[in-house]
Design an enzyme around this catalytic site. Structure first.
Site, mmCIF file in Angstrom:
data_model
loop_
_atom_site.group_PDB
_atom_site.id
_atom_site.type_symbol
_atom_site.label_atom_id
_atom_site.label_comp_id
_atom_site.label_asym_id
_atom_site.label_seq_id
_atom_site.Cartn_x
_atom_site.Cartn_y
_atom_site.Cartn_z
ATOM 1 N N THR A 32 0.828 -1.202 0.000
ATOM 2 C CA THR A 32 0.000 0.000 0.000
ATOM 3 C C THR A 32 0.867 1.258 0.000
ATOM 4 O O THR A 32 0.640 2.196 -0.781
ATOM 5 C CB THR A 32 -0.924 0.023 1.234
ATOM 6 O OG1 THR A 32 -1.725 -1.152 1.248
ATOM 7 C CG2 THR A 32 -1.831 1.238 1.208
ATOM 8 N N ASP A 66 -3.448 -1.040 -5.279
ATOM 9 C CA ASP A 66 -4.700 -0.923 -4.553
ATOM 10 C C ASP A 66 -5.486 -2.236 -4.577
ATOM 11 O O ASP A 66 -6.291 -2.500 -3.679
ATOM 12 C CB ASP A 66 -5.541 0.207 -5.164
ATOM 13 C CG ASP A 66 -6.780 0.512 -4.349
ATOM 14 O OD1 ASP A 66 -6.656 0.595 -3.117
ATOM 15 O OD2 ASP A 66 -7.860 0.657 -4.935
ATOM 16 N N ARG A 74 -6.364 -10.887 2.121
ATOM 17 C CA ARG A 74 -7.354 -11.961 2.134
ATOM 18 C C ARG A 74 -6.686 -13.333 2.067
ATOM 19 O O ARG A 74 -7.088 -14.274 2.764
ATOM 20 C CB ARG A 74 -8.332 -11.783 0.976
ATOM 21 C CG ARG A 74 -9.334 -10.649 1.189
ATOM 22 C CD ARG A 74 -10.396 -10.636 0.123
ATOM 23 N NE ARG A 74 -9.861 -10.337 -1.204
ATOM 24 C CZ ARG A 74 -9.680 -9.118 -1.676
ATOM 25 N NH1 ARG A 74 -9.989 -8.070 -0.925
ATOM 26 N NH2 ARG A 74 -9.199 -8.912 -2.886
ATOM 27 N N ASP A 87 -5.518 1.872 3.567
ATOM 28 C CA ASP A 87 -5.765 1.792 2.132
ATOM 29 C C ASP A 87 -6.655 2.936 1.664
ATOM 30 O O ASP A 87 -6.361 3.616 0.678
ATOM 31 C CB ASP A 87 -6.399 0.441 1.803
ATOM 32 C CG ASP A 87 -6.560 0.227 0.312
ATOM 33 O OD1 ASP A 87 -5.538 0.278 -0.396
ATOM 34 O OD2 ASP A 87 -7.689 -0.003 -0.146
ATOM 35 N N ASP A 91 -5.520 6.120 -0.676
ATOM 36 C CA ASP A 91 -6.219 6.317 -1.958
ATOM 37 C C ASP A 91 -6.501 7.794 -2.178
ATOM 38 O O ASP A 91 -6.368 8.316 -3.287
ATOM 39 C CB ASP A 91 -7.545 5.546 -1.970
ATOM 40 C CG ASP A 91 -7.362 4.075 -2.257
ATOM 41 O OD1 ASP A 91 -6.242 3.655 -2.629
ATOM 42 O OD2 ASP A 91 -8.350 3.322 -2.091
#
Length: 223
Positions: A32, A66, A74, A87, A91
């Site tokens: 990130t 992203d 996950r 995150d 962004d």
């Protein structure tokens, strides 16, 4: 709209790469941070100088982080509130750098105050569009609306147009007009999306208030 379909496609495509990074001991947070740094560098180094083609190439290489970081989280089973917060926050930083870089070009050598203002409006409206959803969810509303121009659309429209406009440096005629057109489209679409979200939150809030006592909080602490 694009976010709904494109994200699923690219998530599948990037899954092997995400798994490779995990095997190498790279953390989702590191991806990130590196991705955001790359986008910011590409936008603020190339765009203010009018080097739209190379700037777009650099930004595109990093903007997929992203999708990669969430995929990694996950796969590793380490999804967290902190990761989601980081995150989402970064962004906003990346988006600001992209439209800020375009605004700097038009404020400088691009010499067009109107397009500079449009780029700034794209920057600001993108932040507010994201805020409306976050704030609505923070007060317990679903904000169940797919806006006309969400983050994915803003990035795709702007970056494709910027990259094609950059081909003018290689002698391709007539492409310079694409970026101004894209900025106007993003500005108008963002305004429509903002309206959609405000109307949705107002309707959902009215329904929630009618159903029972709500939690009416001050906006002082909202981000």
């Amino acid at each position: 709209m694009l976010n709904k379909y494109a994200r699923a496609f690219f998530t599948r495509v990037l899954t092997p790469f995400a798994a490779f990074l995990l095997r190498r001991g790279v953390s989702p947070d590191a991806v990130t941070l590196i991705g955001t740094a790359g986008v910011v560098a590409g936008a603020l180094v190339f765009f203010p100088r009018g080097e739209f083609f190379w700037g777009t190439i650099v930004i595109t290489l990093f903007v997929f982080s992203d999708l990669v970081d969430g995929n990694m989280a996950r796969q590793a089973g380490i999804s967290s509130r902190w990761g989601a917060f980081l995150d989402s926050t970064l962004d906003r930083v990346a988006d600001s750098a992209i439209f800020g870089g375009l605004a700097l070009w038009y404020a400088g050598k691009g010499d067009d105050n109107i397009l500079c203002a449009v780029a700034i409006f794209c920057l600001a409206s993108g932040q507010v569009v994201s805020y409306t959803k976050a704030r609505g969810e923070a007060i317990g509303l679903p904000v169940a609306v797919n806006g006309l121009v969400e983050r994915a659309e803003r990035l795709v429209i702007s970056l494709v147009a910027a990259g094609l406009s950059g081909l003018a440096a290689f002698g391709v005629p007539g492409v310079e007009i694409l970026l101004p057109i894209a900025l106007w489209i993003v500005a108008a679409g963002s305004a429509v999306t903002l309206g959609q979200r405000v109307v949705t939150v107002r309707r959902e809030a009215a329904e929630a208030d009618a159903a029972g006592p709500g939690d009416r909080r001050s906006g002082a602490g909202a981000a």
